[in-house]
Design a protein around this motif. Structure first.
Motif, PDB file in Angstrom:
ATOM      1  N   UNK A   2      38.771  31.559  13.860  1.00 43.88           N
ATOM      2  CA  UNK A   2      38.748  30.647  15.007  1.00 43.88           C
ATOM      3  C   UNK A   2      38.404  31.401  16.284  1.00 43.88           C
ATOM      4  N   UNK A   3      39.037  32.555  16.495  1.00 43.27           N
ATOM      5  CA  UNK A   3      38.805  33.324  17.718  1.00 43.27           C
ATOM      6  C   UNK A   3      37.359  33.774  17.827  1.00 43.27           C
ATOM      7  N   UNK A   4      36.801  34.309  16.759  1.00 46.17           N
ATOM      8  CA  UNK A   4      35.406  34.777  16.781  1.00 46.17           C
ATOM      9  C   UNK A   4      34.462  33.615  17.066  1.00 46.17           C
ATOM     10  N   UNK A   5      34.718  32.482  16.424  1.00 36.06           N
ATOM     11  CA  UNK A   5      33.864  31.310  16.627  1.00 36.06           C
ATOM     12  C   UNK A   5      33.880  30.856  18.083  1.00 36.06           C
ATOM     13  N   UNK A   6      35.074  30.692  18.657  1.00 38.19           N
ATOM     14  CA  UNK A   6      35.191  30.168  20.012  1.00 38.19           C
ATOM     15  C   UNK A   6      34.739  31.183  21.058  1.00 38.19           C
ATOM     16  N   UNK A   7      35.011  32.455  20.851  1.00 38.28           N
ATOM     17  CA  UNK A   7      34.557  33.469  21.797  1.00 38.28           C
ATOM     18  C   UNK A   7      33.030  33.535  21.827  1.00 38.28           C
ATOM     19  N   UNK A   8      32.407  33.351  20.673  1.00 42.28           N
ATOM     20  CA  UNK A   8      30.945  33.317  20.623  1.00 42.28           C
ATOM     21  C   UNK A   8      30.417  32.122  21.402  1.00 42.28           C
ATOM     22  N   UNK A   9      31.000  30.946  21.171  1.00 42.32           N
ATOM     23  CA  UNK A   9      30.565  29.743  21.876  1.00 42.32           C
ATOM     24  C   UNK A   9      30.739  29.894  23.384  1.00 42.32           C
ATOM     25  N   UNK A  10      31.746  30.640  23.804  1.00 44.14           N
ATOM     26  CA  UNK A  10      32.033  30.818  25.230  1.00 44.14           C
ATOM     27  C   UNK A  10      31.184  31.906  25.881  1.00 44.14           C
ATOM     28  N   UNK A  11      30.313  32.538  25.124  1.00 42.80           N
ATOM     29  CA  UNK A  11      29.388  33.492  25.721  1.00 42.80           C
ATOM     30  C   UNK A  11      29.886  34.916  25.826  1.00 42.80           C
TER      31      UNK A  11
ATOM     32  N   UNK B 277      36.587  45.646   4.222  1.00 45.22           N
ATOM     33  CA  UNK B 277      35.204  45.724   4.702  1.00 45.22           C
ATOM     34  C   UNK B 277      34.458  44.396   4.693  1.00 45.22           C
ATOM     35  N   UNK B 278      34.743  43.529   3.716  1.00 45.89           N
ATOM     36  CA  UNK B 278      34.032  42.253   3.633  1.00 45.89           C
ATOM     37  C   UNK B 278      34.340  41.359   4.829  1.00 45.89           C
ATOM     38  N   UNK B 279      35.459  41.627   5.520  1.00 43.58           N
ATOM     39  CA  UNK B 279      35.816  40.795   6.666  1.00 43.58           C
ATOM     40  C   UNK B 279      34.802  40.932   7.791  1.00 43.58           C
ATOM     41  N   UNK B 280      34.281  42.133   8.001  1.00 44.45           N
ATOM     42  CA  UNK B 280      33.308  42.333   9.080  1.00 44.45           C
ATOM     43  C   UNK B 280      32.075  41.477   8.852  1.00 44.45           C
ATOM     44  N   UNK B 281      31.619  41.404   7.606  1.00 38.48           N
ATOM     45  CA  UNK B 281      30.469  40.554   7.277  1.00 38.48           C
ATOM     46  C   UNK B 281      30.789  39.089   7.542  1.00 38.48           C
ATOM     47  N   UNK B 282      32.012  38.667   7.210  1.00 38.88           N
ATOM     48  CA  UNK B 282      32.425  37.284   7.457  1.00 38.88           C
ATOM     49  C   UNK B 282      32.438  36.983   8.950  1.00 38.88           C
ATOM     50  N   UNK B 283      32.999  37.903   9.744  1.00 34.75           N
ATOM     51  CA  UNK B 283      33.049  37.679  11.193  1.00 34.75           C
ATOM     52  C   UNK B 283      31.650  37.566  11.782  1.00 34.75           C
ATOM     53  N   UNK B 284      30.750  38.414  11.316  1.00 39.25           N
ATOM     54  CA  UNK B 284      29.379  38.376  11.830  1.00 39.25           C
ATOM     55  C   UNK B 284      28.698  37.067  11.452  1.00 39.25           C
ATOM     56  N   UNK B 285      28.995  36.561  10.259  1.00 42.03           N
ATOM     57  CA  UNK B 285      28.402  35.288   9.842  1.00 42.03           C
ATOM     58  C   UNK B 285      28.964  34.137  10.672  1.00 42.03           C
ATOM     59  N   UNK B 286      30.267  34.168  10.917  1.00 41.87           N
ATOM     60  CA  UNK B 286      30.894  33.146  11.755  1.00 41.87           C
ATOM     61  C   UNK B 286      30.269  33.151  13.147  1.00 41.87           C
ATOM     62  N   UNK B 287      30.082  34.347  13.699  1.00 39.62           N
ATOM     63  CA  UNK B 287      29.483  34.463  15.031  1.00 39.62           C
ATOM     64  C   UNK B 287      28.056  33.942  15.044  1.00 39.62           C
TER      65      UNK B 287
ATOM     66  N   UNK C 128      23.595  27.256  20.858  1.00 39.40           N
ATOM     67  CA  UNK C 128      22.266  27.499  21.422  1.00 39.40           C
ATOM     68  C   UNK C 128      22.087  28.906  21.981  1.00 39.40           C
ATOM     69  N   UNK C 129      23.050  29.787  21.769  1.00 42.63           N
ATOM     70  CA  UNK C 129      22.850  31.170  22.189  1.00 42.63           C
ATOM     71  C   UNK C 129      21.746  31.790  21.350  1.00 42.63           C
ATOM     72  N   UNK C 130      20.970  32.698  21.934  1.00 45.45           N
ATOM     73  CA  UNK C 130      19.866  33.291  21.186  1.00 45.45           C
ATOM     74  C   UNK C 130      20.275  34.564  20.460  1.00 45.45           C
TER      75      UNK C 130
ATOM     76  N   UNK D 153      27.290  37.849  19.687  1.00 42.42           N
ATOM     77  CA  UNK D 153      27.944  38.998  20.303  1.00 42.42           C
ATOM     78  C   UNK D 153      28.012  40.177  19.338  1.00 42.42           C
ATOM     79  N   UNK D 154      28.080  41.358  19.887  1.00 41.27           N
ATOM     80  CA  UNK D 154      28.311  42.544  19.067  1.00 41.27           C
ATOM     81  C   UNK D 154      29.759  42.497  18.567  1.00 41.27           C
ATOM     82  N   UNK D 155      29.957  42.736  17.276  1.00 34.68           N
ATOM     83  CA  UNK D 155      31.303  42.731  16.695  1.00 34.68           C
ATOM     84  C   UNK D 155      31.566  44.087  16.058  1.00 34.68           C
ATOM     85  N   UNK D 156      32.660  44.718  16.451  1.00 32.76           N
ATOM     86  CA  UNK D 156      33.028  46.025  15.918  1.00 32.76           C
ATOM     87  C   UNK D 156      34.479  45.995  15.455  1.00 32.76           C
ATOM     88  N   UNK D 157      34.779  46.828  14.466  1.00 34.28           N
ATOM     89  CA  UNK D 157      36.165  46.971  14.007  1.00 34.28           C
ATOM     90  C   UNK D 157      36.613  48.418  14.183  1.00 34.28           C
ATOM     91  N   UNK D 158      37.874  48.594  14.608  1.00 38.95           N
ATOM     92  CA  UNK D 158      38.453  49.924  14.804  1.00 38.95           C
ATOM     93  C   UNK D 158      39.825  49.967  14.137  1.00 38.95           C
TER      94      UNK D 158
END
Length: 255
Positions: free
Chosen positions: A109-118, A136-146, A154-156, A159-164
């Motif tokens: 939810x957070x990744x989706x909404x933060x992406x929509x908010x720019x 590791x598979x979670x990073x791929x999921x987050x990137x797909x959600x974004x 309508x964003x072109x 966002x960059x997504x990183x895990x630490x």
């Protein structure tokens, strides 16, 4: 009425209501393009597009075009590239959110909404109180959600997504920005900002349920983060992230 008999006005209306699809290649005006793969399957089978309808494609160079569907098969189509479109501008605010690893549904939810908010960058870190472990598979999921949220809003560019693996590691990989806050429960002062301030770049650190530990807060302060809160109510991680991003985009961005 057949789809190929749509009037120009009807085609424009369809174009405005439909999100764009990604094209794995470079498009040029006037050419006929072969469209295949998962994106084509979604356009043809899920949205059930017919010949003559307008399809919006964004190519590998982030250029966006209106195309018309000439021919289609089960998993591919031939398109005529008719007009280049101008994607909406990105927010003038470089907004980064550093958020603790939390349960999968909440972080989705957070990744989706933060992406929509720019938001321009999402930095996910394993906090002392993170309730789950990283896979590791979670990073791929987050990137797909974004990416899906990016298309919907309508964003072109997503966002960059990183895990630490720790907050310390995340902070070391976060260059200083103009304004930097770490959200904490009271007695931290609430985040009181006004549109009379000026800000072009900012970052907010958000902990897991229960907040950051004293050690983690001290680490943030060592990196010149100011402690603040969202007020008197205790918010879930994903709620706090959405609320603060909305507030900052309203004050300094394009909301």
């Amino acid at each position: 009425m057949l789809a190929c008999d749509l009037t120009a006005k009807q085609q424009m209306s369809a174009k405005q209501q439909m999100p764009y699809f990604l094209y794995d290649g470079v498009l040029e005006l006037g050419e006929k393009a072969h469209f295949s793969g998962e994106e084509a399957r979604h356009a043809l089978q899920v949205r059930r597009l017919s010949c003559g309808e307008v399809l919006i494609l964004q190519d590998a160079n982030h250029r966006r075009f209106a195309t018309s569907l000439l021919e289609k098969q089960r998993h591919s189509a031939c398109l005529l590239v008719e007009k280049e479109l101008t994607p909406p501008q990105e927010s003038p605010l470089q907004l980064e959110v550093m958020i603790a690893l939390c349960k999968e549904k909440a972080l989705h939810f957070a990744v989706q909404k933060l992406t929509e908010l720019g938001v321009s960058r999402i930095m996910i870190f394993r906090a002392k109180r993170s309730p789950v472990s990283f896979q590791p598979k979670l990073l791929t999921k987050w990137q797909r959600v974004a990416l899906e949220a990016c298309k919907q809003s309508e964003r072109w560019k997503p966002p960059q997504i990183d895990y630490f693996d720790s907050l310390t590691h995340a902070l070391k990989n976060a260059p200083p920005l103009q304004k930097q806050w770490v959200l904490h429960l009271s007695p931290s002062p609430a985040l009181h900002l006004s549109d009379s301030d000026s800000c072009s770049s900012c970052r907010v650190v958000i902990g897991a349920e229960g907040g950051l530990t004293d050690e983690e807060l001290a680490t943030c302060q060592q990196h010149h983060y100011q402690m603040t809160s969202c007020g008197t109510r205790v918010l879930r991680t994903e709620t706090a992230a959405t609320a603060i991003a909305s507030h900052l985009q309203f004050l300094y961005g394009d909301l």
